[in-house]
Design a protein around this motif. Structure first.
Motif, PDB file in Angstrom:
ATOM      1  N   GLU A 280      -5.720   0.128  -9.461  1.00 29.66           N
ATOM      2  CA  GLU A 280      -5.638  -0.316  -8.063  1.00 29.66           C
ATOM      3  C   GLU A 280      -5.721  -1.830  -7.936  1.00 29.66           C
ATOM      4  O   GLU A 280      -5.585  -2.360  -6.844  1.00 29.66           O
ATOM      5  CB  GLU A 280      -6.764   0.332  -7.254  1.00 29.66           C
ATOM      6  CG  GLU A 280      -6.719   1.843  -7.234  1.00 29.66           C
ATOM      7  CD  GLU A 280      -7.845   2.430  -6.397  1.00 29.66           C
ATOM      8  OE1 GLU A 280      -8.402   1.699  -5.555  1.00 29.66           O
ATOM      9  OE2 GLU A 280      -8.169   3.616  -6.578  1.00 29.66           O
ATOM     10  N   ARG A 281      -6.012  -2.497  -9.039  1.00 28.84           N
ATOM     11  CA  ARG A 281      -6.154  -3.961  -9.062  1.00 28.84           C
ATOM     12  C   ARG A 281      -7.227  -4.415  -8.072  1.00 28.84           C
ATOM     13  O   ARG A 281      -7.055  -5.402  -7.354  1.00 28.84           O
ATOM     14  CB  ARG A 281      -4.807  -4.638  -8.778  1.00 28.84           C
ATOM     15  CG  ARG A 281      -3.739  -4.220  -9.786  1.00 28.84           C
ATOM     16  CD  ARG A 281      -2.486  -5.036  -9.697  1.00 28.84           C
ATOM     17  NE  ARG A 281      -1.574  -4.649 -10.771  1.00 28.84           N
ATOM     18  CZ  ARG A 281      -1.623  -5.112 -12.008  1.00 28.84           C
ATOM     19  NH1 ARG A 281      -2.557  -5.983 -12.336  1.00 28.84           N
ATOM     20  NH2 ARG A 281      -0.763  -4.714 -12.924  1.00 28.84           N
ATOM     21  N   GLN A 282      -8.329  -3.672  -8.069  1.00 29.13           N
ATOM     22  CA  GLN A 282      -9.462  -4.011  -7.224  1.00 29.13           C
ATOM     23  C   GLN A 282     -10.324  -5.061  -7.908  1.00 29.13           C
ATOM     24  O   GLN A 282     -10.298  -5.208  -9.126  1.00 29.13           O
ATOM     25  CB  GLN A 282     -10.319  -2.763  -6.970  1.00 29.13           C
ATOM     26  CG  GLN A 282      -9.595  -1.657  -6.224  1.00 29.13           C
ATOM     27  CD  GLN A 282      -9.783  -1.753  -4.729  1.00 29.13           C
ATOM     28  OE1 GLN A 282     -10.186  -2.791  -4.213  1.00 29.13           O
ATOM     29  NE2 GLN A 282      -9.493  -0.677  -4.024  1.00 29.13           N
ATOM     30  N   GLY A 283     -11.135  -5.772  -7.112  1.00 27.94           N
ATOM     31  CA  GLY A 283     -12.135  -6.654  -7.666  1.00 27.94           C
ATOM     32  C   GLY A 283     -13.324  -5.873  -8.185  1.00 27.94           C
ATOM     33  O   GLY A 283     -13.392  -4.645  -8.040  1.00 27.94           O
ATOM     34  N   VAL A 284     -14.283  -6.578  -8.757  1.00 24.33           N
ATOM     35  CA  VAL A 284     -15.422  -5.913  -9.384  1.00 24.33           C
ATOM     36  C   VAL A 284     -16.242  -5.137  -8.361  1.00 24.33           C
ATOM     37  O   VAL A 284     -16.475  -3.929  -8.506  1.00 24.33           O
ATOM     38  CB  VAL A 284     -16.307  -6.940 -10.116  1.00 24.33           C
ATOM     39  CG1 VAL A 284     -17.576  -6.273 -10.643  1.00 24.33           C
ATOM     40  CG2 VAL A 284     -15.530  -7.578 -11.269  1.00 24.33           C
TER      41      VAL A 284
END
Length: 416
Positions: A280-284
């Motif tokens: 999903e290319r989410q942040g941490v």
């Protein structure tokens, strides 16, 4: 390799509901609709408006809100008004009028049972063995070489300092190797679900931009899981420094035991964050919150599947490593120090270390991709159950007509 389509999390302003799978007929399930999945793959070629202003199927046939409507007529047969004699009507179906789930890759596109998740992990390794095993073999061999070098140093220069260095020195590199393995194998499994092959170089190119946030997630997750053990560990250290104070020792042991369930709860709650970071290319922090939403309501199920997976992998690893360890011990007989007074038991002669390294490499070559595949499939399963991700995956796999039936009424397989 381009980014795998369809993995982005729902784009609505409110978080996805965790108790309801969206029906297949919702606007977000149509390619180009305004919902959370709309436009992920573009519109279906040939789809447009019918002569009466309604939607038409790609071949010009009628279509309702859920997709193309099959024409009723004698050619279909069936138990219904479209059948001249009330005969059986419609294509082969599973259950009571439920369409068979397509299986473009390693899993059927529907909520998965435990056996299907484990089978999907094994099938990934079997079908994509060049990529999966080649990748894990290289990483496992490098890791085993580092461990063997550290233990050889402890054997050549015995002492508490060198033994601690031998145990802790390789950890940063092993952590980085683990991050690389998770990132690349996640891409392999995501493509295997769609029935698409992927090479090691393609997996590397796709995973490379996500390695930095994945490393940050791994470190933060380890710190969070280890946090409950800090008070008990501090008390044990103080007790030892105080001449083995029995009261502090007992209290520290109690705190450590009490921290274990809390740490397990945190580990499962954050277990789906890594696939969210990569796919999903989410942040941490966003991926950790995403994992908690996906796990909510299914914590015990995920715990059971994770425990079962680790038990099976542990048993298989023990079966392989038991004779290897015995051979290494036999070859080490007559060495200057095969353990002896060594409190860390890392002092083995080079021949024994070589045998252990070979055995460890063989075991890790198979266990690394299996563990990673199970975790990714758990993530996909949770999104299928809660966000109808199977519709997007089917379209990405080239099945645009999938979802014409009401998926909310599909039965859940036994054991799911």
């Amino acid at each position: 390799m381009t980014d795998t389509p369809g993995w982005a999390s729902p784009g609505s302003s409110e978080p996805p509901r965790d108790d309801v799978r969206p029906p297949a007929g919702s606007a977000g399930d149509t390619p180009g609709g305004p919902g959370p999945y709309g436009g992920a793959y573009g519109s279906i070629p040939g789809q447009g408006q019918g002569p009466d202003g309604g939607a038409s199927a790609p071949d010009g046939g009628p279509q309702d809100a859920r997709g193309p409507v099959a024409p009723q007529g004698p050619s279909q047969g069936g138990w219904g008004p479209g059948s001249p004699q009330g005969g059986w009507q419609g294509p082969p179906q599973a259950g009571w009028g439920v369409p068979l789930s397509p299986k473009p890759g390693i899993i059927p596109l529907r909520p998965l049972g435990v056996g299907e998740i484990l089978d999907g992990a094994v099938t990934t390794v079997r079908r994509h063995w060049r990529t999966a095993l080649g990748l894990s073999l290289g990483l496992a061999a490098f890791q085993q070489v580092l461990e063997a070098l550290g233990q050889w140093l402890a054997y050549e220069r015995p002492g508490t300092v060198t033994e601690i260095v031998a145990l802790l020195g390789p950890l940063p590199v092993e952590l980085l190797l683990g991050v690389i393995a998770v990132g690349m194998l996640t891409m392999v499994v995501s493509r295997a679900v769609l029935g698409q092959p992927v090479t090691v170089s393609e997996a590397w190119k796709a995973a490379l931009p996500r390695l930095v946030p994945l490393t940050g997630l791994t470190l933060l997750t380890l710190l969070i899981i280890a946090a409950p053990f800090v008070p008990g560990s501090v008390l044990l250290i103080v007790a030892v420094a105080d001449g083995l104070n029995e009261g502090l020792l007992g209290l520290g042991a109690i705190l450590l035991l009490a921290a274990a369930p809390f740490a397990i709860w945190l580990a499962i709650d954050l277990s789906l964050a890594a696939p969210a970071v990569v796919l999903e290319r989410q942040g941490v922090l966003a991926s950790m919150a995403r994992s908690r939403r996906l796990v909510k309501g299914s914590w015990w199920r995920l715990l059971g599947i994770n425990v079962l997976t680790r038990v099976l992998i542990g048993v298989a690893s023990t079966i392989v490593m038991a004779p290897v360890t015995a051979v290494a011990g036999f070859l080490s007989i007559g060495g200057d120090d095969v353990g002896g007074d060594n409190p860390f038991l890392v002092g083995l002669p080079p021949l024994g270390l070589l045998v252990l390294a070979i055995g460890g490499t063989v075991v890790a070559t198979f266990t690394i991709p299996l563990s990673a595949a199970v975790n990714v499939l758990l993530y996909i399963d949770q999104r299928i159950r809660r966000e109808a991700l199977d519709i997007e995956l089917a379209r990405a796999a080239g099945l645009p007509d999938y979802g014409s039936a009401d998926l909310a009424d599909r039965p859940t397989p036994p054991g799911a």
